[in-house]
Scaffold this active site. Structure first.
Site, PDB file in Angstrom:
ATOM      1  N   ASP A 184      33.596  37.831  44.181  1.00 21.32           N
ATOM      2  CA  ASP A 184      32.705  38.824  43.559  1.00 21.32           C
ATOM      3  C   ASP A 184      32.483  38.449  42.098  1.00 21.32           C
ATOM      4  O   ASP A 184      33.278  37.706  41.501  1.00 21.32           O
ATOM      5  CB  ASP A 184      33.272  40.249  43.679  1.00 21.32           C
ATOM      6  CG  ASP A 184      34.581  40.459  42.913  1.00 21.32           C
ATOM      7  OD1 ASP A 184      35.430  39.538  42.904  1.00 21.32           O
ATOM      8  OD2 ASP A 184      34.762  41.553  42.334  1.00 21.32           O
TER       9      ASP A 184
ATOM     10  N   SER B  35      42.816  39.832  32.091  1.00 25.75           N
ATOM     11  CA  SER B  35      43.715  40.437  33.072  1.00 25.75           C
ATOM     12  C   SER B  35      43.383  39.976  34.483  1.00 25.75           C
ATOM     13  O   SER B  35      42.220  39.886  34.853  1.00 25.75           O
ATOM     14  CB  SER B  35      43.579  41.962  33.033  1.00 25.75           C
ATOM     15  OG  SER B  35      43.704  42.435  31.716  1.00 25.75           O
TER      16      SER B  35
ATOM     17  N   GLU C 229      37.901  41.729  42.778  1.00 27.24           N
ATOM     18  CA  GLU C 229      38.693  41.484  41.557  1.00 27.24           C
ATOM     19  C   GLU C 229      38.063  42.164  40.358  1.00 27.24           C
ATOM     20  O   GLU C 229      38.749  42.764  39.529  1.00 27.24           O
ATOM     21  CB  GLU C 229      38.830  39.979  41.294  1.00 27.24           C
ATOM     22  CG  GLU C 229      39.943  39.624  40.310  1.00 27.24           C
ATOM     23  CD  GLU C 229      39.537  39.725  38.845  1.00 27.24           C
ATOM     24  OE1 GLU C 229      40.425  39.797  37.985  1.00 27.24           O
ATOM     25  OE2 GLU C 229      38.315  39.742  38.553  1.00 27.24           O
TER      26      GLU C 229
HETATM   27  N1  BES Z   1      38.935  35.831  35.330  1.00 26.92           N
HETATM   28  C1  BES Z   1      39.013  37.068  34.647  1.00 26.92           C
HETATM   29  C2  BES Z   1      40.299  37.241  33.866  1.00 26.92           C
HETATM   30  C3  BES Z   1      40.498  36.293  32.725  1.00 26.92           C
HETATM   31  C4  BES Z   1      39.450  35.872  31.958  1.00 26.92           C
HETATM   32  C5  BES Z   1      41.763  35.868  32.444  1.00 26.92           C
HETATM   33  C6  BES Z   1      39.659  35.004  30.924  1.00 26.92           C
HETATM   34  C7  BES Z   1      41.976  35.010  31.392  1.00 26.92           C
HETATM   35  C8  BES Z   1      40.914  34.561  30.640  1.00 26.92           C
HETATM   36  C9  BES Z   1      38.887  38.200  35.660  1.00 26.92           C
HETATM   37  O1  BES Z   1      37.848  37.992  36.572  1.00 26.92           O
HETATM   38  C10 BES Z   1      38.555  39.478  34.941  1.00 26.92           C
HETATM   39  O2  BES Z   1      37.492  39.576  34.400  1.00 26.92           O
HETATM   40  N2  BES Z   1      39.443  40.436  34.989  1.00 26.92           N
HETATM   41  C11 BES Z   1      39.199  41.729  34.481  1.00 26.92           C
HETATM   42  C12 BES Z   1      40.220  42.617  35.110  1.00 26.92           C
HETATM   43  C13 BES Z   1      39.808  43.987  35.395  1.00 26.92           C
HETATM   44  C14 BES Z   1      38.499  44.167  36.065  1.00 26.92           C
HETATM   45  C15 BES Z   1      40.901  44.751  36.088  1.00 26.92           C
HETATM   46  C16 BES Z   1      39.325  41.744  32.980  1.00 26.92           C
HETATM   47  O3  BES Z   1      40.125  40.994  32.407  1.00 26.92           O
HETATM   48  O4  BES Z   1      38.592  42.508  32.353  1.00 26.92           O
HETATM   49 MN    MN Z   2      37.922  36.112  37.327  1.00 29.70          MN
HETATM   50 MN    MN Z   3      35.952  38.521  35.518  1.00 25.23          MN
END
Ligand code: BES
Ligand code: MN
Ligand code: MN
Length: 462
Positions: free
Chosen positions: A87, A403, A157
């Site tokens: 996604d 995250s 995710e």
């Molecule tokens: N891939 C990212 C997380 C990420 C980005 C980790 C850059 C380290 C460096 C992931 O798809 C993401 O966007 N996670 C969300 C989590 C949330 C929706 C619970 C985020 O970090 O905002």
């Molecule tokens: Mn991601």
């Molecule tokens: Mn992301």
């Protein structure tokens, strides 16, 4: 034929296939794209089957499906579990994209002179998890697969992985592995390979502030009745003090403080504040007093308003004293903060500081635990050796601010080490207009993943 030769021979097709996946607008947050999210799941299923996986299955959940597939060549060999997400974030605002977000194109940039793939999801995470399917295909085709492999690619995710928790708990046996590979993070740079060993957690809320029972004339009532937008701004402003320290009582109670030596090691990572500022076109950074930029992102919690609305925002002027104001507020958490506890602290504090002239509602969106992973496990050593081989430089461990809430659950429930084996760059514009992923990053990623498998099987001594 070697994996490298296979990659060289098939790289154009590998790019075209990724383009096809990127054309599917699998935005999990927006119900309008429901059919497309499901189409992306089917695309992943077909790719796994074509690459040679067995037991490929679309596992239905109350939300979007999880795609599972595996290749067990010998139960005595080590097993690698690959996790990723198909996604993507909404592409809005569309008008800020230089090319349509779901029509991938190759463009050269200063950082990517060999070209980068521009499309929503190019780096987060389609381009990154697809590397694993292609590395698997290459190892299968060349007879070089030295480990068993399992794939679990989810579709929620970006909206908090609500249904993945249950799936993991219900499928512990099926997901059993010696290491978990996740490519969904960044490296410092092509010349500075790194492996992420820390991710922040998250607590996400929405607040609603109500004043009068209806919108009012701002002349007849203005100055005598609370304006919920003004009140909301005051409340939000009070959540941080002049040192950017969060004022919610108890907020820092469980925050792990790092030793001076640990902090120094963290700050030894290559980082130029001048480059950082110039890439973002800002004159100065801003954050918690007493911490460097690397620390503010990697080891300190924070609070941000993600959106705020209310009143009249249309053309021209309307003199209105609105009845309601809203904000979406998220907090990034670090070990050992617990997002349920932080949610309660926030809710209680926010209600306690609201004046009697308004009523406040707090809605909880989602949350997730922070995670720190080992930088000495066998998996980490294999990742280190693989990167050293392909990049010609030993990677360093880093902590990132983003995250991936499922990582902590993997550690707790599956007991295997997750390796945050990301090949993106922080300039890839994740979640922003013009997201992109370097072609070189994509290809070197595939090669490095195959190299990881070799090193991991050697280190496991099997
Ligand atoms: N891939 C990212 C997380 C990420 C980005 C980790 C850059 C380290 C460096 C992931 O798809 C993401 O966007 N996670 C969300 C989590 C949330 C929706 C619970 C985020 O970090 O905002
Ligand atoms: Mn991601
Ligand atoms: Mn992301």
């Amino acid at each position: 034929m070697s994996v490298a030769a296979y990659l060289e021979k098939n790289k154009d097709r590998f790019l075209q296939e990724l383009f096809n996946l990127l054309r599917i607008p699998s935005v999990s947050a927006d119900p309008k794209f429901k059919g497309d999210v499901v189409a992306a799941a089917n695309f992943v299923k077909n790719s796994l089957e074509k690459a040679g996986a067995d037991r490929v299955e679309i596992c239905e959940t109350p939300g979007f499906p999880i795609v599972y597939g595996e290749k067990i060549i010998d139960p005595k060999l080590p097993t690698v579990l690959v996790y990723g997400h198909y996604d993507v974030q909404p592409a809005d605002p569309y008008e800020l994209w230089d090319s349509p977000p779901f029509e991938p194109v190759l463009k050269k940039t200063a950082i990517h002179p060999e070209g980068a793939i521009f499309a929503r999801g190019a780096a987060d995470d389609k381009g990154q998890f697809y590397m694993h399917i292609k590395a698997f295909e290459a190892m299968m085709a060349t007879g070089d697969l030295p480990c068993n492999v399992k794939f679990m690619i989810e579709g929620e995710e970006e909206i908090g992985s609500d249904n993945l928790d249950k799936f993991v708990l219900a499928n512990k046996e099926r997901l059993k592995a010696d290491v978990i590979l996740i490519s969904d993070t960044h490296m410092i740079g092509m010349d500075n390979p790194s492996i992420t060993v820390g991710l922040r957690g998250m607590a996400y809320m929405e607040v609603e502030v109500t004043g009068s029972n209806r919108d009012l004339h701002s002349g007849t009532y203005g100055g005598a009745v609370a304006n919920p937008i003004n009140v909301l701004c005051q409340l939000i402003a009070s959540l941080k003090d002049e040192n950017e320290y969060i004022t919610i009582p108890g907020f820092y109670e469980k925050v792990q403080e790092l030793s001076a030596a640990q902090r120094q090691r963290l700050n030894e990572a290559p980082f130029s504040l001048e480059d950082y500022k110039s890439k973002l076109d800002i004159k100065e950074v801003q954050g918690e007093k007493g911490y460097s930029t690397i620390e503010r992102i990697g080891i300190r919690p924070t609070l941000d308003v993600n959106g705020i609305w209310g009143g009249y925002t249309g053309e021209g002027a309307k003199t209105v004293l609105p009845s309601k104001a809203f904000a979406k507020i998220s907090m990034r958490l670090v070990p050992d903060q617990d997002w349920h506890e932080i949610t309660t602290l926030f809710e209680n504090h926010f209600k306690a500081i609201a004046p009697a002239s308004v009523t406040v509602k707090v809605k909880v969106h989602h949350g997730g635990a922070p995670a720190v992973v080992s930088d000495s496990s066998l998996g980490y050593q294999a990742a280190e050796a693989a990167m050293e081989e392909t990049f010609g430089k030993r990677p360093i461990p880093t902590r990132e601010g983003g995250s991936i809430p499922i990582v902590a659950l993997f550690q707790k429930e599956l007991g295997s080490d997750p390796i945050l084996f990301g090949f993106g760059l922080d300039t890839d514009a994740l979640h922003s207009p013009n997201e992109h992923y370097g072609v070189k990053n994509y290809l070197i990623g595939i090669e490095t993943i195959a190299s990881f498998f070799r090193h991991f099987s050697t280190l496991q001594g099997k």
